[in-house]
Design a protein around this motif. Structure first.
Motif, mmCIF file in Angstrom:
data_model
loop_
_atom_site.group_PDB
_atom_site.id
_atom_site.type_symbol
_atom_site.label_atom_id
_atom_site.label_comp_id
_atom_site.label_asym_id
_atom_site.label_seq_id
_atom_site.Cartn_x
_atom_site.Cartn_y
_atom_site.Cartn_z
ATOM 1 N N VAL A 185 36.117 51.689 34.765
ATOM 2 C CA VAL A 185 37.300 52.454 34.130
ATOM 3 C C VAL A 185 37.011 54.115 34.229
ATOM 4 O O VAL A 185 37.944 54.630 34.384
ATOM 5 C CB VAL A 185 37.189 52.002 32.576
ATOM 6 C CG1 VAL A 185 38.329 52.772 31.780
ATOM 7 C CG2 VAL A 185 37.542 50.611 32.534
ATOM 8 N N GLU A 230 39.558 43.227 34.100
ATOM 9 C CA GLU A 230 40.927 42.853 34.080
ATOM 10 C C GLU A 230 41.420 42.671 35.508
ATOM 11 O O GLU A 230 41.069 43.484 36.384
ATOM 12 C CB GLU A 230 41.769 43.581 33.157
ATOM 13 C CG GLU A 230 41.616 43.583 31.780
ATOM 14 C CD GLU A 230 42.552 44.673 30.881
ATOM 15 O OE1 GLU A 230 43.115 44.079 30.051
ATOM 16 O OE2 GLU A 230 42.477 45.912 31.352
ATOM 17 N N ARG A 233 49.091 44.115 34.130
ATOM 18 C CA ARG A 233 47.932 43.152 34.316
ATOM 19 C C ARG A 233 48.636 41.928 34.620
ATOM 20 O O ARG A 233 49.674 41.470 34.556
ATOM 21 C CB ARG A 233 47.401 43.003 32.855
ATOM 22 C CG ARG A 233 46.759 43.986 32.251
ATOM 23 C CD ARG A 233 46.334 44.184 30.581
ATOM 24 N NE ARG A 233 45.811 45.282 30.244
ATOM 25 C CZ ARG A 233 46.092 46.537 30.152
ATOM 26 N NH1 ARG A 233 47.206 46.723 30.236
ATOM 27 N NH2 ARG A 233 45.331 47.400 29.521
ATOM 28 N N LYS A 293 40.666 47.927 31.183
ATOM 29 C CA LYS A 293 39.241 47.592 30.900
ATOM 30 C C LYS A 293 38.797 46.788 32.019
ATOM 31 O O LYS A 293 39.264 46.050 32.769
ATOM 32 C CB LYS A 293 39.398 46.629 29.490
ATOM 33 C CG LYS A 293 40.162 47.144 28.361
ATOM 34 C CD LYS A 293 39.896 46.220 27.115
ATOM 35 C CE LYS A 293 40.576 47.026 26.031
ATOM 36 N NZ LYS A 293 42.059 47.357 26.155
ATOM 37 N N GLN A 294 37.291 47.082 32.109
ATOM 38 C CA GLN A 294 36.832 46.546 33.178
ATOM 39 C C GLN A 294 36.812 44.919 32.935
ATOM 40 O O GLN A 294 36.568 44.297 32.042
ATOM 41 C CB GLN A 294 35.131 46.887 33.035
ATOM 42 C CG GLN A 294 34.152 46.538 34.061
ATOM 43 C CD GLN A 294 32.876 47.051 33.973
ATOM 44 O OE1 GLN A 294 32.543 47.999 33.198
ATOM 45 N NE2 GLN A 294 32.117 46.624 35.014
ATOM 46 N N ARG A 318 47.709 51.588 22.983
ATOM 47 C CA ARG A 318 46.378 51.684 23.542
ATOM 48 C C ARG A 318 46.518 50.648 24.550
ATOM 49 O O ARG A 318 45.906 49.437 24.419
ATOM 50 C CB ARG A 318 45.223 51.245 22.576
ATOM 51 C CG ARG A 318 45.101 52.301 21.306
ATOM 52 C CD ARG A 318 44.226 53.475 21.902
ATOM 53 N NE ARG A 318 44.163 54.226 20.397
ATOM 54 C CZ ARG A 318 44.309 55.715 20.548
ATOM 55 N NH1 ARG A 318 44.813 56.318 21.475
ATOM 56 N NH2 ARG A 318 44.343 56.287 19.504
#
Length: 113
Positions: free
Chosen positions: A29, A88, A106, A85-86, A81
C-alpha cells in the motif's frame, strides 16, 4: 492488393489495442505496488487511481424534514475510506501504449465482496 492493405490495417489495430483489462493484486500500500496476474508488478508511477479506490471527502446538501418541521437543507461532509488494502484484487485497464494503468475498482469473484 486491397485484401493485403485490409489485413495490414487490421493487424495494426490489433497490435495497438486501445485498452486491455486485467486483474491485479495489491502487493503493497505504501508505496503502492500492484502485481498483475499475467504480467509484472506496477508501481505508483504507472498507476492512475479511480476515486472508488481512494480515500476522499464528499460535500453536499441533504434535504431534511419531519412531520413537525418544514423542509430544510443541511450541509454535510462525508469522508469515504476506500483506500486499497494489501491483498485486495483490483480491475486494471491498460491505456494505449501500455505505459499507464487505470485502477478502476475492486474485483469481486462470483458476486463476493
Amino acid at each position: 492488393m486491397l485484401e493485403i492493405m485490409k489485413q495490414l490495417a487490421l493487424d495494426a489495430v490489433d497490435k495497438e489495442s486501445l485498452a486491455d483489462f486485467t486483474i491485479g493484486t495489491v502487493s503493497s500500500v505504501s508505496p503502492l505496488v500492484i502485481r498483475q496476474e499475467d504480467g509484472p508488478e506496477l508501481t505508483e508511477r504507472f498507476l492512475v487511481l479511480a476515486r472508488s479506490v481512494t480515500d476522499h471527502e464528499e460535500r453536499g446538501q441533504a434535504r431534511i424534514w419531519t412531520e413537525n418541521e418544514p423542509d430544510r437543507w443541511s450541509e454535510y461532509r462525508l469522508i469515504r475510506r476506500n483506500g486499497l488494502k494489501q491483498g485486495e484484487k483490483v480491475i486494471l485497464v491498460k491505456a494505449s501504449g501500455g505505459q499507464q494503468y487505470v485502477v478502476l475498482d475492486r474485483a469481486a469473484k462470483g458476486g463476493e465482496e
